[in-house]
Design a protein around this motif. Structure first.
Motif, PDB file in Angstrom:
ATOM      1  N   GLN A 373      23.223 -86.715  13.660  1.00 39.79           N
ATOM      2  CA  GLN A 373      22.699 -86.456  14.996  1.00 39.79           C
ATOM      3  C   GLN A 373      22.845 -87.658  15.914  1.00 39.79           C
ATOM      4  O   GLN A 373      22.617 -87.569  17.115  1.00 39.79           O
ATOM      5  CB  GLN A 373      21.232 -86.003  14.935  1.00 39.79           C
ATOM      6  CG  GLN A 373      20.235 -87.086  14.530  1.00 39.79           C
ATOM      7  CD  GLN A 373      20.011 -87.145  13.040  1.00 39.79           C
ATOM      8  OE1 GLN A 373      20.937 -86.960  12.264  1.00 39.79           O
ATOM      9  NE2 GLN A 373      18.784 -87.401  12.635  1.00 39.79           N
ATOM     10  N   PHE A 374      23.272 -88.797  15.356  1.00 40.29           N
ATOM     11  CA  PHE A 374      23.485 -90.000  16.154  1.00 40.29           C
ATOM     12  C   PHE A 374      24.944 -90.452  16.089  1.00 40.29           C
ATOM     13  O   PHE A 374      25.242 -91.646  16.157  1.00 40.29           O
ATOM     14  CB  PHE A 374      22.545 -91.117  15.695  1.00 40.29           C
ATOM     15  CG  PHE A 374      21.096 -90.723  15.736  1.00 40.29           C
ATOM     16  CD1 PHE A 374      20.518 -90.257  16.912  1.00 40.29           C
ATOM     17  CD2 PHE A 374      20.305 -90.776  14.598  1.00 40.29           C
ATOM     18  CE1 PHE A 374      19.187 -89.864  16.947  1.00 40.29           C
ATOM     19  CE2 PHE A 374      18.978 -90.394  14.622  1.00 40.29           C
ATOM     20  CZ  PHE A 374      18.411 -89.928  15.803  1.00 40.29           C
ATOM     21  N   GLY A 375      25.835 -89.470  15.968  1.00 39.88           N
ATOM     22  CA  GLY A 375      27.257 -89.757  16.067  1.00 39.88           C
ATOM     23  C   GLY A 375      27.962 -90.071  14.772  1.00 39.88           C
ATOM     24  O   GLY A 375      29.163 -90.376  14.782  1.00 39.88           O
ATOM     25  N   THR A 455      22.126 -98.717  22.415  1.00 41.09           N
ATOM     26  CA  THR A 455      22.080 -97.574  23.323  1.00 41.09           C
ATOM     27  C   THR A 455      20.764 -97.559  24.094  1.00 41.09           C
ATOM     28  O   THR A 455      19.708 -97.935  23.572  1.00 41.09           O
ATOM     29  CB  THR A 455      22.267 -96.243  22.575  1.00 41.09           C
ATOM     30  OG1 THR A 455      22.215 -95.170  23.524  1.00 41.09           O
ATOM     31  CG2 THR A 455      21.194 -96.028  21.525  1.00 41.09           C
ATOM     32  N   GLU A 457      19.864 -94.669  25.706  1.00 40.76           N
ATOM     33  CA  GLU A 457      19.564 -93.250  25.892  1.00 40.76           C
ATOM     34  C   GLU A 457      18.342 -92.841  25.077  1.00 40.76           C
ATOM     35  O   GLU A 457      18.275 -93.078  23.868  1.00 40.76           O
ATOM     36  CB  GLU A 457      20.769 -92.408  25.492  1.00 40.76           C
ATOM     37  CG  GLU A 457      20.594 -90.923  25.776  1.00 40.76           C
ATOM     38  CD  GLU A 457      21.872 -90.153  25.526  1.00 40.76           C
ATOM     39  OE1 GLU A 457      21.784 -88.968  25.134  1.00 40.76           O
ATOM     40  OE2 GLU A 457      22.960 -90.732  25.721  1.00 40.76           O
ATOM     41  N   LYS A 460      17.860 -91.755  21.164  1.00 36.66           N
ATOM     42  CA  LYS A 460      19.028 -92.215  20.419  1.00 36.66           C
ATOM     43  C   LYS A 460      18.809 -93.582  19.769  1.00 36.66           C
ATOM     44  O   LYS A 460      19.710 -94.089  19.111  1.00 36.66           O
ATOM     45  CB  LYS A 460      20.249 -92.302  21.353  1.00 36.66           C
ATOM     46  CG  LYS A 460      20.724 -90.970  21.893  1.00 36.66           C
ATOM     47  CD  LYS A 460      21.497 -90.182  20.841  1.00 36.66           C
ATOM     48  CE  LYS A 460      22.181 -88.966  21.444  1.00 36.66           C
ATOM     49  NZ  LYS A 460      22.987 -88.224  20.451  1.00 36.66           N
ATOM     50  N   GLN A 463      14.973 -94.586  15.716  1.00 35.75           N
ATOM     51  CA  GLN A 463      14.747 -93.270  15.130  1.00 35.75           C
ATOM     52  C   GLN A 463      14.569 -93.376  13.612  1.00 35.75           C
ATOM     53  O   GLN A 463      15.346 -94.032  12.921  1.00 35.75           O
ATOM     54  CB  GLN A 463      15.914 -92.343  15.431  1.00 35.75           C
ATOM     55  CG  GLN A 463      16.099 -92.052  16.910  1.00 35.75           C
ATOM     56  CD  GLN A 463      14.924 -91.297  17.509  1.00 35.75           C
ATOM     57  OE1 GLN A 463      14.546 -90.234  17.004  1.00 35.75           O
ATOM     58  NE2 GLN A 463      14.358 -91.845  18.573  1.00 35.75           N
ATOM     59  N   ALA A 502      25.337 -98.697  17.344  1.00 35.69           N
ATOM     60  CA  ALA A 502      25.066 -97.283  17.645  1.00 35.69           C
ATOM     61  C   ALA A 502      26.400 -96.573  17.862  1.00 35.69           C
ATOM     62  O   ALA A 502      27.315 -97.128  18.477  1.00 35.69           O
ATOM     63  CB  ALA A 502      24.188 -97.144  18.883  1.00 35.69           C
ATOM     64  N   SER A 504      26.422 -93.341  19.205  1.00 32.16           N
ATOM     65  CA  SER A 504      26.274 -92.367  20.285  1.00 32.16           C
ATOM     66  C   SER A 504      25.188 -92.829  21.241  1.00 32.16           C
ATOM     67  O   SER A 504      24.385 -93.710  20.921  1.00 32.16           O
ATOM     68  CB  SER A 504      25.922 -90.984  19.713  1.00 32.16           C
ATOM     69  OG  SER A 504      24.622 -90.998  19.139  1.00 32.16           O
ATOM     70  N   GLY A 505      25.177 -92.221  22.413  1.00 31.46           N
ATOM     71  CA  GLY A 505      24.198 -92.575  23.420  1.00 31.46           C
ATOM     72  C   GLY A 505      24.782 -93.486  24.483  1.00 31.46           C
ATOM     73  O   GLY A 505      25.795 -94.165  24.270  1.00 31.46           O
ATOM     74  N   ALA A 508      26.211 -97.244  24.000  1.00 29.50           N
ATOM     75  CA  ALA A 508      26.300 -97.492  22.556  1.00 29.50           C
ATOM     76  C   ALA A 508      27.484 -98.390  22.247  1.00 29.50           C
ATOM     77  O   ALA A 508      28.565 -98.257  22.828  1.00 29.50           O
ATOM     78  CB  ALA A 508      26.442 -96.171  21.804  1.00 29.50           C
TER      79      ALA A 508
END
Length: 676
Positions: A373-375, A455, A457, A460, A463, A502, A504-505, A508
């Motif tokens: 879910q985070f790329g 990131t 976002e 993102k 977590q 990171a 994604s986001g 990132a």
């Protein structure tokens, strides 16, 4: 690309408020030099004849480093690796078995007709041929200074020795071409040569590296970090000598099991010695000691306000509470280990790296560990036996934990716990609490916090990730994208992942990473291993200085070398029983190397050279029960029931890779490896 790289460096420098001056120097170097010294212009390769190469210094240098570019990327050990490495050993796997030849290796789906990414024999012999060409024709290049000529000759010897080194590690005894430059138009009989024995191969390679060391620089400029140095050559010699002294290649039981019938067709000589020679351990000790006496030191970071205190009550190690490097006090153990690999520490400044390089392979493979879910792809699993091998914070194993640092498999954390910049959140199983620093630096477990600080976002970063069936990174979450995008054992590698990384986001980014080919910790543990195997006193003469050294099973020397690695991780050293008993020491060493060098590509070789590979590979791969919820069985150990895991089966022939069948057909005197 250059501007982005430079901006990333400056951004990180300002953010951390350190290393500013060094990075400006580095950046200036990048503006006037290639980012990758191995880059080769295709136009040069395609249009210039070999005669033209030696008419110009610039052309010759490009030819030299173009040859180096043909060597395998040492950091390519994770997926389509150039030898079985991680996926072909017991320290990792994916559920994409059809994608990667190394993982198919233990499924017996690799053969001499199809080695995939591991078919390095032809390319490495091309390196040998090109190195031989340089050595044979360098006098034709008239615009070289004497120093430039010496360095190019030295690098050519290094490339030749290093190509044979890679061949030896993958295939065993090599076919030594000597200084011959074979023309491709010669009749078939011109290529009919026999493989040398393992010991002959080792001696030849070591001599090549010794020759290289006498010519090449002791240090290289920052923009060409990764070029071999004198220490790099010596480090490879040390590793080769240790491997040659080990049971598989030195008349041990393993040599008899795997190589008793492996003889040369020309004279029926055993390719691998069936007679034990203890002196080989002394030679290996001398090679390690030479590197130890150079200007290297284990990478450490000073203790900070959030560095946890050393565990109290350690009485068997009188040096443990002394200040580093005599003991474990005064440094931050988690940061000292983690920052070598995650990109925080710059490779060219790391005094532990005897031979290392920057490689995008390391950075790119982190995607296989990142939550989906985070790329990420979330499927690079680690077996439970490695998790269980990590010590508790006070050095005890999980089966003999103390009251101060207990191990439990019932219950969960209830509040945040922060140390060395690392945060353990609530709802983390107690089986992951109170562990040694390297555990937190290397392992992603269910409930682990993923900072992803780069990131901005929302949702993102910072977590907490859970791998049970209905967790946010478990099997149910993966099905909507790819049913294989979850770690079937419940563990992924975080060793090369920085808190800022990171995938994604908004904004990132990923830090660049360095990869250690040889580092001082390896040399120290190999030195202790060498001494442990000695029963008498051996004299060894240094080939360069002609100084005579004496080696024996000196327990103070063993402890001094071994314990430094333990102290850096915050653990006490060896017990008196372990120091006094060679078998107990070996058990401690095997565990230490498995943990210290996790996912550095050494485990594959260690299991083989010690002769324990069949025993270790026979153990089922276990992990958490990813088919269950957190409170309904996830934390029970189960045998992983995925075909690429369940069907792994080590066979004796897998002790070495097969030589490409086409090479065997081309050179009829070339004996194939046993079983293939």
């Amino acid at each position: 690309m250059l501007l982005k790289t430079l901006n990333d460096y400056i951004h990180r420098t300002i953010k951390r408020k350190k290393q500013y001056a060094t990075l400006l120097v580095f950046a200036a170097g990048l503006m006037t030099s290639s980012c990758n010294f191995l880059d080769v212009d295709d136009y040069f390769e395609d249009t210039l004849s070999i005669d033209s190469v030696f008419q110009n210094k610039i052309y010759l240098e490009r030819y030299l480093w173009g040859t180096a570019a043909m060597l395998p990327d040492e950091a390519n050990i994770f997926l389509n690796s150039y030898y079985p490495a991680i996926l072909g050993s017991d320290e990792g796997f994916t559920m994409w078995e059809d994608n990667y030849a190394p993982q198919r290796f233990l499924l017996d789906r690799v053969n001499a007709d199809d080695l995939g990414s591991m078919n390095t024999w032809p390319r490495l012999y091309m390196v040998v041929r090109k190195a031989n060409t340089i050595i044979a024709r360098i006098d034709e290049c008239k615009d070289l200074t004497g120093q430039e000529k010496r360095e190019i000759i030295g690098y050519a010897h290094f490339l030749r020795g290093y190509a044979y080194y890679q061949l030896l590690l993958s295939y065993g005894p090599v076919l030594i071409a000597g200084d011959e430059v074979y023309e491709t138009s010669l009749p078939a009989e011109a290529y009919q040569k026999y493989r040398s024995t393992y010991d002959e191969s080792v001696d030849y390679i070591c001599q090549e590296l010794e020759t290289a060391a006498s010519y090449i620089p002791a240090v290289v400029a920052i923009p060409v970090f990764g070029r071999p140095t004198k220490a790099a050559a010596y480090g490879l010699v040390a590793r080769l000598r240790v491997y040659a002294a080990s049971p598989l290649f030195n008349g041990g039981q393993a040599a008899k099991i795997y190589f008793s019938d492996f003889v040369r067709q020309s004279d029926q000589v055993h390719y691998v010695s069936q007679v034990y020679d203890e002196k080989k351990w002394a030679l290996a000790a001398a090679a390690c000691k030479r590197v130890m006496d150079m200007d290297f030191q284990l990478h450490t970071v000073e203790a900070a306000n959030d560095t946890p205190p050393l565990p109290a009550g350690i009485t068997y190690d009188r040096n443990y509470y002394k200040t580093w490097p005599e003991g474990a006090a005064g440094i931050d153990h988690l940061r000292s280990y983690a920052e070598m690999f995650n990109g925080e520490a710059l490779g060219f400044k790391n005094k532990e790296f005897v031979f290392a390089k920057n490689s995008s392979e390391v950075k790119n493979v982190t995607k296989h560990s990142f939550p989906a879910q985070f790329g990420g792809w979330n499927g690079y699993g680690i077996p439970q036996k490695i998790i269980d091998a990590y010590k508790m914070a006070d050095g005890r194993d999980i089966n003999h934990s103390s009251g101060l640092f207990p191990y439990s498999e019932t219950g969960f954390s209830t509040k945040d716990s922060t140390f060395s910049g690392y945060v353990v959140k609530p709802n983390v199983s107690t089986m992951y609490l109170n562990r040694e620093a390297r555990f937190y630096a290397s392992i992603g477990f269910s409930g682990c916090l993923w900072p992803m600080n780069s990131t901005t976002e929302s949702g993102k970063f910072l977590q907490q990730v859970f791998y049970y069936v209905d967790g946010n990174s478990g099997k149910s979450a993966a099905i909507s994208v790819d049913a294989r995008n979850y770690p079937i054992t419940g563990y992924v590698s975080k060793k090369y992942i920085h808190p800022d990384d990171a995938w994604s986001g908004s904004n990132a980014s990923l830090l660049d990473k360095s990869f250690p080919i040889v580092r001082l910790a390896d040399i120290l543990l190999m030195y202790a291993e060498c001494l442990n195997n000695l029963t008498g006193v051996h004299q060894v003469v240094d080939p360069v200085t002609e100084v005579t050294y004496s080696f024996s099973r000196n327990t103070e020397e063993i402890a001094s070398a071994f314990n430094k690695v333990r102290y850096r991780s915050g653990l006490p050293g060896l017990t008196d029983d372990q120091l006094g008993n060679p078998k107990l020491f070996f058990d401690a060493l095997a565990t230490e190397r498995m943990i210290e060098f996790l996912h550095e590509g050494l485990r594959y070789y260690d299991m083989r050279r010690w002769g324990i590979v069949a025993e270790e590979e026979a153990k089922p791969i276990m992990g958490m029960d990813a088919e269950r919820t957190a409170r309904n069985g996830y934390f029970n150990r189960v045998i992983s029931n995925y075909p690429s895991v369940r069907n792994r089966d080590f066979k004796s022939k897998m002790i070495l890779l097969p030589i490409d069948k086409q090479e065997i057909m081309r050179v009829r005197t070339l004996d194939q490896n046993p079983g293939w």
